[in-house]
Design a protein around this motif. Structure first.
Motif, short mmCIF file in Angstrom:
data_model
loop_
_atom_site.label_atom_id
_atom_site.label_comp_id
_atom_site.label_asym_id
_atom_site.label_seq_id
_atom_site.Cartn_x
_atom_site.Cartn_y
_atom_site.Cartn_z
N ARG A 1 0.08 4.56 -16.09
CA ARG A 1 0.62 4.10 -14.80
C ARG A 1 -0.23 4.64 -13.66
O ARG A 1 -0.55 3.92 -12.71
N LEU A 2 -0.60 5.91 -13.74
CA LEU A 2 -1.39 6.52 -12.68
C LEU A 2 -2.73 5.81 -12.51
O LEU A 2 -3.12 5.47 -11.39
N GLU A 3 -3.43 5.56 -13.60
CA GLU A 3 -4.72 4.88 -13.53
C GLU A 3 -4.57 3.46 -12.98
O GLU A 3 -5.38 3.00 -12.18
N THR A 4 -3.51 2.79 -13.41
CA THR A 4 -3.30 1.40 -12.98
C THR A 4 -3.00 1.33 -11.49
O THR A 4 -3.60 0.53 -10.77
N VAL A 5 -2.08 2.16 -11.01
CA VAL A 5 -1.73 2.08 -9.58
C VAL A 5 -2.88 2.59 -8.71
O VAL A 5 -3.06 2.10 -7.60
N ARG A 6 -3.65 3.52 -9.22
CA ARG A 6 -4.84 3.95 -8.46
C ARG A 6 -5.84 2.81 -8.35
O ARG A 6 -6.47 2.64 -7.31
N LYS B 1 0.83 -1.21 0.00
CA LYS B 1 0.00 0.00 0.00
C LYS B 1 0.87 1.26 0.00
O LYS B 1 0.61 2.21 -0.75
N ASP B 2 1.93 1.26 0.82
CA ASP B 2 2.84 2.42 0.86
C ASP B 2 3.58 2.57 -0.46
O ASP B 2 3.77 3.69 -0.96
N LYS B 3 4.01 1.44 -1.02
CA LYS B 3 4.72 1.47 -2.29
C LYS B 3 3.82 2.02 -3.39
O LYS B 3 4.25 2.83 -4.23
N ILE B 4 2.55 1.62 -3.38
CA ILE B 4 1.59 2.10 -4.38
C ILE B 4 1.36 3.60 -4.22
O ILE B 4 1.28 4.34 -5.21
N THR B 5 1.29 4.07 -2.98
CA THR B 5 1.11 5.50 -2.74
C THR B 5 2.27 6.29 -3.32
O THR B 5 2.07 7.34 -3.96
N GLU B 6 3.48 5.80 -3.14
CA GLU B 6 4.66 6.45 -3.70
C GLU B 6 4.62 6.42 -5.24
O GLU B 6 4.99 7.39 -5.90
N GLU B 7 4.16 5.31 -5.79
CA GLU B 7 4.05 5.18 -7.25
C GLU B 7 3.02 6.16 -7.81
O GLU B 7 3.21 6.68 -8.91
N ILE B 8 1.95 6.39 -7.08
CA ILE B 8 0.93 7.35 -7.52
C ILE B 8 1.56 8.74 -7.62
O ILE B 8 1.37 9.44 -8.62
N LYS B 9 2.32 9.11 -6.60
CA LYS B 9 2.97 10.43 -6.61
C LYS B 9 3.95 10.54 -7.78
O LYS B 9 3.96 11.55 -8.49
N ALA B 10 4.73 9.49 -8.00
CA ALA B 10 5.72 9.51 -9.09
C ALA B 10 5.03 9.58 -10.45
O ALA B 10 5.48 10.31 -11.35
N ALA B 11 3.94 8.84 -10.61
CA ALA B 11 3.21 8.85 -11.89
C ALA B 11 2.57 10.21 -12.14
O ALA B 11 2.52 10.68 -13.28
N MET B 12 2.11 10.86 -11.08
CA MET B 12 1.52 12.19 -11.23
C MET B 12 2.58 13.19 -11.68
O MET B 12 2.35 14.01 -12.57
N LYS B 13 3.76 13.11 -11.06
CA LYS B 13 4.85 14.01 -11.42
C LYS B 13 5.30 13.78 -12.86
O LYS B 13 5.62 14.71 -13.58
N ALA B 14 5.34 12.51 -13.26
CA ALA B 14 5.80 12.16 -14.61
C ALA B 14 4.69 12.32 -15.65
O ALA B 14 4.94 12.16 -16.85
N LYS B 15 3.47 12.60 -15.19
CA LYS B 15 2.30 12.73 -16.08
C LYS B 15 2.09 11.47 -16.92
O LYS B 15 1.75 11.54 -18.09
#
Length: 151
Positions: free
Chosen positions: A22-27, A4-18
């Motif tokens: 990836r953003l939709e998938t990790v969400r 869950k923590d790893k996914i939260t970090e991935e969401i932030k990274a995907a948002m920054k990278a636009k």
């Protein structure tokens, strides 16, 4: 770090990278994890175990594989490609998948252990095989290999 923590970090990274896919998938992964945590709390447990998290990921990956197959059959390649992109992201979180040779070796060992000799013994083999290969191999592939070895 929990999934869950790893996914939260991935969401932030995907948002920054636009990175929309990836953003939709990790969400979607986080959504399912949160839903399962709510169900676990209702059952009296504090949180999900690592095995339960891997089950969630395996279930999501299986859904994507099935969707790819169905979209390909009806000629919707753009949707199949989208599902394949999501599957690739999901597989980053799953344990490394075994090769066909490695799966065959495990199945051969189980067949010897349980003394299976015909298609009637498929149930004896499938139980231990799926337990041993859980998360490491697609169940449909394991079933096909067991069936071919017992025929």
């Amino acid at each position: 770090m929990s999934l869950k923590d790893k996914i939260t970090e991935e969401i932030k990274a995907a948002m920054k990278a636009k990175d929309k896919v990836r953003l939709e998938t990790v969400r979607s992964i986080k959504k399912v994890i949160l839903e399962e945590e709510v169900n676990a709390r209702a059952a009296g447990k504090d949180s999900l175990t690592e095995a339960q998290e891997m089950d969630i990921l395996a279930r999501l990956a299986k859904q994507r594989r099935d969707s790819i197959e169905q979209y390909t059959q009806v000629g919707r390649q753009e949707l199949a490609d989208q599902e394949a992109a999501e599957l690739a992201i999901l597989e980053e979180y799953l344990p490394k998948q075994l090769s066909d040779d490695e799966i065959a070796q495990v199945i051969d060992e189980i067949i010897v252990q349980v003394g299976a000799s015909s298609a009637k013994d498929m149930g004896k083999v499938m139980g231990p095989a799926m337990q041993q290969l859980k998360g490491k191999a697609d169940g449909k592939k394991v079933q096909e290999m067991v069936k071919s070895k017992l025929n």
